[in-house]
Design an enzyme around this catalytic site. Structure first.
Site, short mmCIF file in Angstrom:
data_model
loop_
_atom_site.label_atom_id
_atom_site.label_comp_id
_atom_site.label_asym_id
_atom_site.label_seq_id
_atom_site.Cartn_x
_atom_site.Cartn_y
_atom_site.Cartn_z
N HIS A 70 -5.71 2.53 -1.71
CA HIS A 70 -6.69 2.75 -3.08
C HIS A 70 -7.66 2.00 -2.83
O HIS A 70 -8.65 1.94 -3.70
CB HIS A 70 -5.74 2.66 -4.33
N ASP A 100 0.36 3.81 0.35
CA ASP A 100 -0.85 3.10 -0.15
C ASP A 100 -1.29 2.08 0.92
O ASP A 100 -1.48 0.83 0.47
CB ASP A 100 -0.51 2.35 -1.69
N GLY A 111 -8.11 -6.91 -7.48
CA GLY A 111 -8.86 -7.53 -6.42
C GLY A 111 -7.91 -7.99 -5.30
O GLY A 111 -8.35 -8.19 -4.35
N ASN A 112 -6.55 -8.19 -5.82
CA ASN A 112 -5.55 -8.55 -5.33
C ASN A 112 -5.10 -7.62 -3.93
O ASN A 112 -4.55 -7.74 -3.01
CB ASN A 112 -4.52 -9.36 -5.75
N SER A 113 -5.53 -6.32 -4.43
CA SER A 113 -5.01 -5.14 -3.71
C SER A 113 -5.38 -5.29 -2.36
O SER A 113 -6.44 -5.61 -1.84
CB SER A 113 -5.71 -3.97 -4.32
N GLY A 134 11.47 20.13 1.32
CA GLY A 134 11.16 20.71 -0.10
C GLY A 134 12.43 20.72 -0.99
O GLY A 134 12.79 21.80 -1.52
N VAL A 135 12.82 19.50 -0.92
CA VAL A 135 14.11 19.27 -2.12
C VAL A 135 13.74 18.05 -2.79
O VAL A 135 12.99 17.26 -2.60
CB VAL A 135 15.46 18.81 -1.29
N THR A 136 14.07 18.06 -4.24
CA THR A 136 14.03 17.02 -4.96
C THR A 136 15.30 16.10 -5.10
O THR A 136 16.50 17.00 -5.22
CB THR A 136 13.72 17.45 -6.26
#
Lengths: 466, 476
Positions: free
Chosen positions: B83, B113, B191-193, B246-248
């Site tokens: 991000h 991320d 900002g730490n990201s 394709g499973v939850t």
């Protein structure tokens, strides 16, 4: 109350004319006379309302006030139409009527919201009358620029103070019916206020938007105040409990979504200038689907009437045609499909129930209220036809369902190992579970596009104690 | 929950820092472990200033943001958050010794991320961090968070690990299906990201990435073990290859509190997915994947199971064992490659709107049987698209009655219509459950204001992408 129209009107007219010549305003004595006569017929309506989010079925509650106009001696009250909306239902209605010993606070109920004028009728519960009331004159015509006097409630406050205001007729619309628009917005407490012309006649009440059947805000645009002439609502005052079948708009349903055939669209598709209306979507399982209507069809005639819709608001005319057509006997139509004329007949049905009229089941054991999935809800949720179930409308704080993290909007597809396609299935499943008394109950549900399980831990010992 | 990005002015914070600058610590004995750890990592700390491509109100805009990162190899690979560096036209980095240099984005992974950059060095060896391990972290361990909170570069804060394996449910587009999180009370701010979370041995054990808006001292870092795998894949291939069936999946406690019950609950099966084709049903209990037992009693156990499936080579057939109605059954599932969480987004300036690729996830939400068309992500007020009634969220499925299969189709059709100048262009769009026609009048284009001319761009307040702004409600 006995608004002595004849005697007062004559005097007021003279006073008004005299005053207008000098200042363009009503004479003070005229205004005072109108105020004294009408103010006793006004009341302040306080109520709670429940708002339903159609996408989730979740409800929220709030409170509000409205100006009420007593229109009969036995307690019939007229208020602004926005008190009742498709997704908003008032309850706990209280009417404050000024009296010598302070306000009388009386309970009231909604009698009806007519389909053809944007007002709501309430009825005071119990035998408290006779009340002072406002009676209306039979819809005299107004002129552009004509001054009118309004009598409302100052700021819609709980002080219940009646007040006067002045406006002019700022515009006159001829479509979809003659409508008088006022020149300036209305402050709180003047929406639904009686409107008096210079002749002292009570010509109607103020409001916003036409009825939904007439197009809502499409013609007048939201936020622009208008006058509902008394001839639009007088018959509901005369017979507030007349049968809904008398509703002039009809109740037939075709099951299509349409859009106007704009000049550009007609040019693009190279269609004749006679025009029509474009079928943009068709509801699964509807009469239109059964009759073979297709997306992109341009309907030119329906039930023998030529159809022409060039702008968004013109679509309402087609809606009106459908609603007024009969259910049962086939209704003829003619349309253009890929430029070719297609004629046929369609059998209309009664408009399906909406989520407002949906059947509900309050499951006191597991602590939730469930509701059937109506056609409108299915559309709002973008639910395919193959997904059947019931939707959680509310969960009781601290109830078993809430402790299992079940929340409003969850679509229940299975309960306790039993498939659920409707409320009856759900009731049966609960009965079964009550007999079996398992330590854990699995609810299979759908949240958004995802399905999953919720594990409910019934406290049977508590249940037995209760 | 919000992603960390720099917001607000740093001037006030700098003024405060100046007042405190006269009392630099010299390192009393108890501080030595902290100082040693800090000294080992600080030279490899990077202050990152990407210029992100943002799509807002039907336009493409460029916005500078600030984040953190750390060098992991002498040749200049830098780890940061997706991000921070994702959707960046270019990235400027400031090293610990104040040198500034550009960096190339090597690869990004939305699912974890994580992003990898490569500093454009002149061949010199750079200081780099030592990677630790995150598998055996314990609550209470002292950690340091390093980076550029609110743009204040070279900052160090100290705290402990609050929880080493916090599960964070999906929040809008913020999802982390394959990892739990290290929760820490070390001060972390926007900002730490992308900055390192460091143990007292001076090893990086996590990548700081999230905070809960409005909460105090609740920050989250991506465990370094999963970050390392992703970083290796990004350096090797530029992307992370994962399998999808394709499973939850749901933890067993969703069905029963019986600790003796093993396996993972299949909560849902996606339409037209490998699992559905293989005959998997909601309510099945997944017992093994490719012969290896899987088990998730609590939700913290789910990421490992999902990762177990994701780690299978896409396209290969695996046997899964299910428990259904008391019987064990084996099914063969041929996995598919997991699609990107976010597709390409482009601006179509002449028509005044932006559109994004329809990913499988978007297709599922829109009830499309398969990904096709383009999703309208923004409409410029007053532009031809807005005038024609096109709306954010519409999916354009056809142009002039020709199907739009994907973004490439749409780009070609757009370029063609602009070139030919045909006056009217017909879109067939899906809007929720309904379809409708939208007619773009190209003759209105000529007289329209040029993009960006009719009103001022949004205030440069620093810097959160729309997705992150959408996640401000916090984790409850």
């Amino acid at each position: 109350m006995g608004w002595n129209r004849l005697a007062f009107a004559a005097a007021a007219t003279l006073a008004c004319v005299a005053a207008s010549a000098q200042s363009g305003a009503f004479a003070q004595s005229f205004v005072r006379g109108v105020y004294d006569d009408l103010a006793p017929g006004l009341c302040l309506v306080s109520y709670n309302y429940e708002v339903t989010n159609p996408a989730t079925g979740q409800t929220a509650r709030n409170s509000s006030h409205a100006l009420g106009v007593l229109v009969s001696s036995d307690g019939l009250i007229m208020v602004r139409g926005h008190m009742v909306l498709d997704h908003m239902t008032p309850f706990n209605i209280r009417v404050a009527i000024p009296g010598e010993n302070g306000d009388a606070l009386l309970p009231a109920q909604v009698v009806r919201k007519p389909p053809d004028v944007n007002v709501v009728f309430l009825e005071i519960q119990g035998d408290h009358g006779p009340f002072s009331y406002v009676s209306f004159d039979g819809g005299p015509e107004l002129q552009l620029g004509e001054s009118v006097l309004l009598v409302g409630k100052l700021g819609e406050t709980l002080d219940n103070v009646s007040a006067i205001g002045f406006r002019r007729v700022g515009a006159i619309l001829e479509q979809p019916r003659r409508t008088y628009a006022l020149d300036d917005p209305l402050p709180l407490g003047y929406v639904g206020a009686p409107v008096v012309n210079g002749a002292g006649q009570v010509v109607g009440v103020t409001g916003y938007d036409l009825s939904l059947g007439e197009g809502g805000d499409l013609h007048v645009r939201s936020g622009h105040p208008i006058i509902y002439q008394s001839n639009l609502f007088q018959r509901y005052i005369d017979d507030p409990h007349s049968e809904p079948e008398d509703d002039p708009l009809g109740d037939s349903w075709l099951g299509v979504f349409t859009q106007p055939l704009t000049d550009n669209l007609a040019e693009y598709w190279d269609l004749p200038p006679e025009g029509g209306i474009v079928i943009s979507s068709i509801v699964d399982g509807s009469p239109a689907a059964a009759a073979g209507f297709q997306r992109g069809d341009v309907v030119t005639h329906f039930n023998g009437v030529a159809v022409r819709a060039r702008q968004d608001r013109d679509v309402l005319g087609f809606t009106g045609l459908i609603r007024a057509a009969p259910t049962g006997p086939p209704v003829p139509y003619r349309l253009l499909r890929n430029g070719e004329v297609v004629e046929g007949e369609v059998t209309l049905v009664a408009r399906p129930r909406t989520h407002l009229d949906a059947e509900q089941f309050e499951d006191a054991v597991f602590g939730m209220t469930l509701r059937e999935i109506t056609t409108d809800l299915r559309l709002a949720l973008n639910l395919p036809q193959d997904i059947q179930g019931v939707i959680v409308q509310n969960v009781r704080p601290g109830g078993w369902a809430q402790l299992a993290q079940i929340r409003p909007g969850v679509i229940v597809i299975g309960f306790g190992g039993h498939p659920v396609t409707n409320l009856s299935d759900y009731r049966d499943a609960v009965e079964q579970v009550l007999e079996e008394r398992p330590a854990e109950v699995a609810l299979f549900g759908r949240v958004g596009q995802v399905t999953g399980f919720f594990r409910i831990e019934p406290r049977w010992d508590q249940y037995d104690e209760q | 929950m919000r992603g960390l990005c720099f917001v607000g002015s740093v001037l006030g914070a700098l003024a405060g820092a100046l007042l405190l600058s006269g009392c630099a610590a010299t390192g009393i004995p108890g501080d030595q472990p902290v100082l040693r750890a800090k000294d080992q990592v600080m030279p490899a700390l990077v202050h990152i200033q990407p210029v992100q491509e943002v799509f807002a109100q039907g336009r493409r805009e460029q916005r500078p943001i600030v984040g953190s990162g750390f060098i992991i190899s002498p040749e200049g690979y830098v780890v940061t958050n997706e991000h921070v560096a994702g959707r960046s036209g270019y990235v400027r980095c400031v090293l610990y010794d104040r040198r500034e240099m550009d960096a190339e984005v090597i690869g990004t992974d939305r699912y974890t991320d994580i992003a990898v950059l490569k500093l454009q060095t002149e061949g010199e060896a750079l200081p780099y961090v030592r990677m630790g391990e995150s598998a055996a972290l314990q609550a209470g361990q002292t950690v340091l968070a390093m980076g550029s909170p609110l743009g204040l570069s070279r900052s160090v804060s100290r705290g402990i690990i609050s929880v080493p394996d916090r599960h964070i449910p999906d929040h809008g587009t913020m999802t982390s299906p394959y990892n739990n999180w290290i929760q820490t009370d070390a001060a972390i701010n926007q900002g730490n990201s992308g900055g390192p979370l460091v143990n007292l041995r001076g090893e990086v054990i996590g990548v700081n990435a999230r905070i809960i808006g409005g909460a105090d001292n609740i920050g989250f870092a991506i465990p370094i073990d999963i970050a390392k795998e992703v970083v290796d894949a990004l350096i090797a291939d530029g992307h992370v290859s994962r399998s999808w069936i394709g499973v939850t999946l749901q933890e067993m406690r969703r069905r029963t509190d019986d600790p003796g019950q093993r396996g993972v609950v299949i909560g849902g099966v996606d339409p037209m997915s490998p699992a559905q084709e293989a005959g998997v049903l909601p309510g099945d209990i997944l017992l093994t994947v490719d012969g290896q037992a899987v088990d998730a009693r609590f939700e913290e156990d789910l990421p490992a199971v999902r990762k177990r499936i994701a780690d299978i080579t896409p396209g290969s057939a695996v046997t899964i064992q299910l428990l259904r109605g008391g019987a064990e059954i084996d099914l063969e599932v041929e996995t598919m490659a997991l699609a990107d969480l976010r597709g390409v987004e482009l601006a179509f300036a002449e028509w005044g709107f932006t559109a994004a690729e329809v990913t499988p996830e978007i297709a599922r939400r829109a009830q499309l049987p398969a990904p096709r068309g383009v999703l309208v992500s923004g409409v410029q007020p007053g532009g031809p698209a807005a005038n024609s009634g096109l709306q954010h969220g519409d999916i354009v499925l056809e142009i002039d009655e020709e199907p739009v299969e994907n973004m490439r189709d749409f780009e070609e059709m757009y370029a063609d219509r602009i070139e030919t100048g045909q006056r009217l262009v017909l879109f067939d769009v899906k809007s929720g459950p309904l379809m409708r026609y939208v007619l773009i009048d190209q003759s209105a284009v000529a007289g329209a204001p040029q993009p960006g001319m009719e009103d001022l761009p949004p205030e440069e307040n620093g810097l959160m992408s729309p997705e992150l702004n959408g996640g401000l409600d916090g984790l409850e």
